[in-house]
Design an enzyme around this catalytic site. Structure first.
Site, PDB file in Angstrom:
ATOM      1  N   ASP A  73       0.875  -1.161   0.000  1.00  0.00           N
ATOM      2  CA  ASP A  73       0.000   0.000   0.000  1.00  0.00           C
ATOM      3  C   ASP A  73       0.922   1.223   0.000  1.00  0.00           C
ATOM      4  O   ASP A  73       2.112   1.108   0.337  1.00  0.00           O
ATOM      5  CB  ASP A  73      -0.873  -0.039   1.257  1.00  0.00           C
ATOM      6  CG  ASP A  73      -1.661   1.241   1.456  1.00  0.00           C
ATOM      7  OD1 ASP A  73      -2.341   1.668   0.505  1.00  0.00           O
ATOM      8  OD2 ASP A  73      -1.585   1.821   2.557  1.00  0.00           O
TER       9      ASP A  73
ATOM     10  N   ASP B  41      -0.232   5.037   0.852  1.00  0.00           N
ATOM     11  CA  ASP B  41      -0.552   6.032   1.877  1.00  0.00           C
ATOM     12  C   ASP B  41      -0.451   5.452   3.280  1.00  0.00           C
ATOM     13  O   ASP B  41      -1.025   4.400   3.575  1.00  0.00           O
ATOM     14  CB  ASP B  41      -1.957   6.600   1.648  1.00  0.00           C
ATOM     15  CG  ASP B  41      -2.076   7.291   0.298  1.00  0.00           C
ATOM     16  OD1 ASP B  41      -1.296   8.213   0.042  1.00  0.00           O
ATOM     17  OD2 ASP B  41      -2.951   6.894  -0.496  1.00  0.00           O
TER      18      ASP B  41
END
Length: 224
Positions: free
Chosen positions: A17, A19
């Site tokens: 991922d 963020d």
């Protein structure tokens, strides 16, 4: 935890991922803040990451609030370059050196993630993220709802496609949010990251929960 460590030690693909995992902030919140819409958008982000609302609903709501132009995004990145989480560059470099492919799988925006990928040496082709549409003058004109990452359960769909395309035997997902936890399966293990924010729902679902990348770096480099 030991199973997750074993999977990381032999993974031929690791999906991160972006963020609050690869970078220390939520890109959409940074963009919103530069446009004076910070608190309103951050509230939607928190709901999405905690799994309290379908991701596609949160994405649409936040973009409707922000309506960023192409120039807005460029100005945001110039004024506020996204900051890498400590150690992630070393981890990615170590994975690359041992022949493991690295992917960035994000509900964020491709335009904001491409500079991050470049700094990490991750191929642009290995980014799976959302695409914002602009009109001829560069104004916001919606987003591509066909991107798997724009909807709920998008990350397992992406990982399934990656696995089918490349034939990987062992795939690991690393992330801080509920949408990342959804990616196991097809990921063989899910490593929850709490170095930026600790989400209890993620801690509970993670096969291994870490607050920094040090132990992962050690395992990726051959240590146990």
């Amino acid at each position: 935890m030991s199973h997750a460590m074993e999977m990381l030690s032999k993974a031929d693909a690791v999906c991160f991922d972006v963020d609050s995992t690869v970078i220390t902030e939520e890109g959409i919140d940074v963009l919103a803040a530069t446009l004076g819409k910070g608190p309103e958008v951050a509230a939607w982000t928190a709901k999405a990451m905690d799994g309290n609302i379908k991701f596609e609903d949160a994405l649409a709501a936040r973009l409707e609030i922000i309506q960023p132009s192409k120039n807005d995004i460029a100005a945001c990145l110039e004024k506020h370059p996204l900051v890498l989480s400590p150690g992630v560059d070393k981890l990615v470099d170590m994975l690359h050196k041992r022949g493991t492919d690295v992917f960035l799988v994000s509900g964020g925006f491709r335009l904001m993630i491409e500079p991050v990928a470049e700094r990490l040496g991750v191929s642009i082709d290995n980014i799976y993220a959302n695409t914002i549409h602009f009109d001829d003058s560069g104004k916001y004109a919606g987003f591509d709802a066909n991107e798997p990452t724009s909807g709920d359960l998008g990350k397992p769909k992406v990982l399934t496609a990656i696995k089918a395309k490349h034939g990987y035997e062992t795939m690991v997902m690393v992330g801080d949010g509920a949408t990342d936890a959804q990616a196991k399966p097809p990921a063989d293990t899910f490593i929850g990251f709490g170095g930026v924010v600790v989400r209890e729902v993620v801690r509970e679902k993670a096969c291994w929960f870490v607050k920094d990348f040090e132990a992962m770096i050690d395992i990726a480099g051959g240590g146990r």
